[in-house]
Design an enzyme around this catalytic site. Sequence first.
Site, PDB file in Angstrom:
ATOM      1  N   PHE A 112     -16.539  -9.713 -36.554  1.00 13.85           N
ATOM      2  CA  PHE A 112     -17.023  -8.391 -36.128  1.00 13.85           C
ATOM      3  C   PHE A 112     -16.347  -7.262 -36.921  1.00 13.85           C
ATOM      4  O   PHE A 112     -15.948  -6.240 -36.351  1.00 13.85           O
ATOM      5  CB  PHE A 112     -16.789  -8.165 -34.633  1.00 13.85           C
ATOM      6  CG  PHE A 112     -17.712  -8.912 -33.714  1.00 13.85           C
ATOM      7  CD1 PHE A 112     -18.807  -9.618 -34.183  1.00 13.85           C
ATOM      8  CD2 PHE A 112     -17.477  -8.911 -32.341  1.00 13.85           C
ATOM      9  CE1 PHE A 112     -19.652 -10.305 -33.317  1.00 13.85           C
ATOM     10  CE2 PHE A 112     -18.314  -9.592 -31.462  1.00 13.85           C
ATOM     11  CZ  PHE A 112     -19.399 -10.293 -31.951  1.00 13.85           C
ATOM     12  N   ASN A 169     -24.193  -9.291 -27.760  1.00 13.12           N
ATOM     13  CA  ASN A 169     -23.764 -10.475 -28.509  1.00 13.12           C
ATOM     14  C   ASN A 169     -22.572 -11.117 -27.803  1.00 13.12           C
ATOM     15  O   ASN A 169     -21.462 -10.595 -27.846  1.00 13.12           O
ATOM     16  CB  ASN A 169     -23.393 -10.070 -29.937  1.00 13.12           C
ATOM     17  CG  ASN A 169     -23.078 -11.268 -30.823  1.00 13.12           C
ATOM     18  OD1 ASN A 169     -22.954 -12.397 -30.353  1.00 13.12           O
ATOM     19  ND2 ASN A 169     -22.944 -11.023 -32.109  1.00 13.12           N
ATOM     20  N   SER A 172     -20.924 -15.047 -30.823  1.00  8.62           N
ATOM     21  CA  SER A 172     -20.243 -15.252 -32.102  1.00  8.62           C
ATOM     22  C   SER A 172     -19.065 -16.196 -31.902  1.00  8.62           C
ATOM     23  O   SER A 172     -18.280 -16.022 -30.968  1.00  8.62           O
ATOM     24  CB  SER A 172     -19.738 -13.921 -32.668  1.00  8.62           C
ATOM     25  OG  SER A 172     -18.875 -14.156 -33.766  1.00  8.62           O
TER      26      SER A 172
END
Length: 350
Positions: A112, A169, A172
Amino acid sequence: MLYNIARPLLFSLDPETAHELSLAALHFFGRVLPAATPTESDPVDVMGLHFPNRIGLAAGLDKNGEAIDGLARLGFGFLEIGTITPRPQPGNPRPRMFRLPEVRAIINRMGFNNHGVDALVANVRAAKYRGILGINIGKNFDTPIDRAADDYLACLDKVYALASYVTVNISSPNTKNLRQLQGESELDDLLGRLKARQQQLADRHGRYVPLTLKIAPDLEPAQVTNIADALRRHRIDGVIATNTTIARDKVQGVRYAEQQGGLSGAPVFEASTAVVAQLSRALAGELPIIAAGGILDGRGARAKLAAGASLVQVYSGLIYRGPSLIAECVRATTDFADSGHAATSASFGA
């Protein structure tokens, strides 16, 4: 054609350097050329939004919204930018992106990396693009997992007025413990808080912005069912299936396969499509699925629709195929519902 010429040069560079050069070029052309008109081909209405075609850009390519106008010229029906976090963060140390060309795959452990939500908001405001724009939000790496919802809410507050839809999200593999949020109790708490804030923001802005959830391919069938139940229970507007995989069974013996991170590209196609199919059966049309994962050609895009998706997204395929992939996928998915050749979702992951 131009990409076929440029690809050998790009592939001679470190993958992240090539990525940065490509973004810089897209940013430049987006600034100097007039605003693009979205490519209309078999438009479809999903989540109350009008998509000019079914092919979108997956999050991750343009994390900060720096090349929106350039990307808009490539023929996408919609764009998704991010993942963005409340505060800027550098991500994991380099090298953190690896090509596996033998199997048309990428491994990344970016973590990120982004300039923070305020920088993204400024970039979106400056863009000429007026098409459908999804904004993908995440949590900062140093935010405790039990405070993750605070980060998502902070991002949602800031991007709501600018987004066509917002993607949460939680999948991840490169942010420690993030996938814990796919657990039943954790997901219930997160979705409940996000849905309440969505309603508050809709009342404040006089505009309803759909929420989607992005999930992993590395889920057991029971987990997929539980997630589908949570999506229905909290009236989430859509689901994106899937993110990258931590599995390596499809790339054993391939150079860089041992690198830590999320694997994308062709090796994730089968597992990702199976999740789409299971979600389709579990949701029974109650909310739309946006499919991502391993689409390298038009047949792959059609297979995602056949498994039950309404829209598809590409990213790794662009690295190997270039922008021609977009036009090929648009052609392949035009008039899909009327083609008479679609497989049913039972064909995948049964």
